[in-house]
Enzyme design. Structure first.
Site, PDB file in Angstrom:
ATOM      1  N   HIS A  40     -84.956  -9.818 -53.847  1.00 53.47           N
ATOM      2  CA  HIS A  40     -86.200  -9.859 -53.059  1.00 53.47           C
ATOM      3  C   HIS A  40     -85.898  -9.923 -51.559  1.00 53.47           C
ATOM      4  O   HIS A  40     -86.677  -9.438 -50.746  1.00 53.47           O
ATOM      5  CB  HIS A  40     -87.048 -11.065 -53.476  1.00 53.47           C
ATOM      6  CG  HIS A  40     -87.778 -10.861 -54.763  1.00 53.47           C
ATOM      7  ND1 HIS A  40     -88.938 -10.117 -54.855  1.00 53.47           N
ATOM      8  CD2 HIS A  40     -87.503 -11.288 -56.021  1.00 53.47           C
ATOM      9  CE1 HIS A  40     -89.367 -10.112 -56.110  1.00 53.47           C
ATOM     10  NE2 HIS A  40     -88.507 -10.819 -56.839  1.00 53.47           N
TER      11      HIS A  40
ATOM     12  N   ALA B  45     -82.792 -16.372 -58.414  1.00 53.67           N
ATOM     13  CA  ALA B  45     -81.549 -16.214 -57.648  1.00 53.67           C
ATOM     14  C   ALA B  45     -81.438 -17.301 -56.582  1.00 53.67           C
ATOM     15  O   ALA B  45     -82.432 -17.718 -55.982  1.00 53.67           O
ATOM     16  CB  ALA B  45     -81.526 -14.840 -56.992  1.00 53.67           C
TER      17      ALA B  45
ATOM     18  N   ASP C  23     -92.241  -7.468 -57.674  1.00 47.32           N
ATOM     19  CA  ASP C  23     -92.687  -7.931 -58.991  1.00 47.32           C
ATOM     20  C   ASP C  23     -94.103  -7.383 -59.194  1.00 47.32           C
ATOM     21  O   ASP C  23     -94.985  -7.600 -58.349  1.00 47.32           O
ATOM     22  CB  ASP C  23     -92.702  -9.455 -59.065  1.00 47.32           C
ATOM     23  CG  ASP C  23     -91.302 -10.057 -59.004  1.00 47.32           C
ATOM     24  OD1 ASP C  23     -90.343  -9.331 -59.315  1.00 47.32           O
ATOM     25  OD2 ASP C  23     -91.191 -11.249 -58.638  1.00 47.32           O
TER      26      ASP C  23
ATOM     27  N   GLU D 135     -86.781  -9.550 -67.328  1.00 49.54           N
ATOM     28  CA  GLU D 135     -87.920  -9.575 -66.395  1.00 49.54           C
ATOM     29  C   GLU D 135     -88.557  -8.183 -66.350  1.00 49.54           C
ATOM     30  O   GLU D 135     -88.216  -7.352 -65.496  1.00 49.54           O
ATOM     31  CB  GLU D 135     -87.466 -10.004 -64.999  1.00 49.54           C
ATOM     32  CG  GLU D 135     -86.966 -11.441 -64.942  1.00 49.54           C
ATOM     33  CD  GLU D 135     -86.741 -11.932 -63.518  1.00 49.54           C
ATOM     34  OE1 GLU D 135     -86.929 -11.137 -62.562  1.00 49.54           O
ATOM     35  OE2 GLU D 135     -86.371 -13.118 -63.352  1.00 49.54           O
TER      36      GLU D 135
ATOM     37  N   TRP E 247     -91.180  -7.225 -65.261  1.00 52.88           N
ATOM     38  CA  TRP E 247     -92.030  -7.069 -64.078  1.00 52.88           C
ATOM     39  C   TRP E 247     -91.243  -6.802 -62.796  1.00 52.88           C
ATOM     40  O   TRP E 247     -91.807  -6.448 -61.780  1.00 52.88           O
ATOM     41  CB  TRP E 247     -92.855  -8.338 -63.879  1.00 52.88           C
ATOM     42  CG  TRP E 247     -91.998  -9.560 -63.646  1.00 52.88           C
ATOM     43  CD1 TRP E 247     -91.470 -10.005 -62.461  1.00 52.88           C
ATOM     44  CD2 TRP E 247     -91.543 -10.489 -64.626  1.00 52.88           C
ATOM     45  NE1 TRP E 247     -90.717 -11.142 -62.636  1.00 52.88           N
ATOM     46  CE2 TRP E 247     -90.753 -11.456 -63.976  1.00 52.88           C
ATOM     47  CE3 TRP E 247     -91.743 -10.612 -66.014  1.00 52.88           C
ATOM     48  CZ2 TRP E 247     -90.151 -12.526 -64.645  1.00 52.88           C
ATOM     49  CZ3 TRP E 247     -91.137 -11.670 -66.668  1.00 52.88           C
ATOM     50  CH2 TRP E 247     -90.351 -12.611 -65.996  1.00 52.88           C
ATOM     51  N   HIS E 248     -89.926  -6.986 -62.831  1.00 56.36           N
ATOM     52  CA  HIS E 248     -89.072  -6.948 -61.637  1.00 56.36           C
ATOM     53  C   HIS E 248     -88.476  -5.542 -61.468  1.00 56.36           C
ATOM     54  O   HIS E 248     -87.640  -5.105 -62.269  1.00 56.36           O
ATOM     55  CB  HIS E 248     -87.953  -7.987 -61.793  1.00 56.36           C
ATOM     56  CG  HIS E 248     -86.999  -8.064 -60.643  1.00 56.36           C
ATOM     57  ND1 HIS E 248     -86.919  -9.155 -59.795  1.00 56.36           N
ATOM     58  CD2 HIS E 248     -86.055  -7.205 -60.193  1.00 56.36           C
ATOM     59  CE1 HIS E 248     -85.981  -8.963 -58.895  1.00 56.36           C
ATOM     60  NE2 HIS E 248     -85.427  -7.773 -59.127  1.00 56.36           N
TER      61      HIS E 248
END
Length: 283
Positions: free
Chosen positions: A191, A184, A198, A247, A249-250
């Site tokens: 974040h 981003a 993450d 993603e 993991w996000h």
């Protein structure tokens, strides 16, 4: 005659006298019996007459009370609906704030005022807002209890300045299109909200790669993160909506209420749940 009497009555006379005497005796006996019978009869007659037992009368059955006429059934109470306006989707301090390529933070250099260090294993020391931190601690503990494996934080809160450094690095390595698909721009990063983390396996396995989805860690997170108020924010089949590649993991904290509602409805993006425009690119 006297002389005859002295000599004794004739047999005939004696029989007659005997008969008279017997007859008189019988009369006396009969009379006494009559007296006895009469007495008995008198006593019996004078005894009180036996009173007949009263006949038991069953109580009369009371008349049945009239039943009320059936009234119309009341309308059923409406099923409770989820309040989609319970939190703001615009205020950066709201746990429901929606940040994407079309919805930058306001202000763009926003920084949460309740950041805390997150007490979980990490590759890079993580900070989150207090509520999100508490939830991820519970998530990590449940994962280990249920699988016997371990998770770690790869990255969590990033300030506007930190996001600027990450994005510029990707520009150099991936070019504009590649950077915009994976990272981003500053001011539009989840974040920066302090609500996103993450997550990777400990020890590292497919960290920050799509193959993390195939690990026991990634599979458990995809199936269970909602229980702790976390959303897998960028699903593989929603790139045209979110504008970011898959993603696994996000994970973004949105609170248990919203996470549960989205899980129940089968909606996987905040844009779709709140009826917002898809954000495949910057406006």
């Amino acid at each position: 005659m006297l002389e005859q009497s002295r000599r004794g009555a004739s047999p005939r006379v004696r029989r007659r006298r005997a008969l008279v005497a017997v007859t008189a005796g019988l009369l006396v006996l009969i009379g006494g019996g009559a007296v006895v019978l009469g007495g008995l009869t008198g006593r019996a007659a004078s005894a009180p007459a036996t009173t007949a037992a009263p006949t038991k009368t069953e109580p009369a059955t009371p008349p049945a009370e009239p039943r009320p006429s059936p009234s119309a059934s009341p309308d059923p109470a409406p099923a409770p609906t989820f309040d989609r306006a319970a939190h703001s989707i615009d205020d950066p301090n709201s746990i429901w704030v929606v940040v994407d390529k079309l919805r930058p933070l306001n202000p763009t250099d926003y920084s949460p005022d309740d950041l805390v260090d997150v007490p979980v294993p990490f590759a890079n020391s993580p900070q989150l807002r207090q509520e999100a931190s508490d939830a991820v601690v519970s998530l990590f503990a449940a994962f280990t209890a249920e699988t016997g494996l371990a998770l770690q934080s790869q990255s969590a809160y990033r300030s506007f300045d930190a996001q600027t450094r990450v994005y510029n690095n990707d520009l150099v390595n991936l070019g504009q299109a590649g950077a915009d698909l994976s990272t981003a721009r500053p001011g539009t990063s989840e974040h920066q909200t302090g609500l996103t983390i993450d997550i990777s396996a400990q020890p590292g396995q497919c960290s920050l790669n799509a193959c993390f989805a195939d690990t026991p860690h990634g599979q458990w997170l995809a199936a269970n993160a909602w229980r702790f108020g976390y959303l897998l924010r960028y699903p593989a089949d929603k790139i045209p909506v979110t504008g970011y590649e898959f993603e696994p993991w996000h994970f973004r904290y949105i609170g248990i209420d919203l996470a549960t509602e989205m899980h129940s409805e089968g909606v996987t993006t905040l844009e779709e749940f709140f009826g917002l425009p898809a954000a495949p690119s910057y406006g």
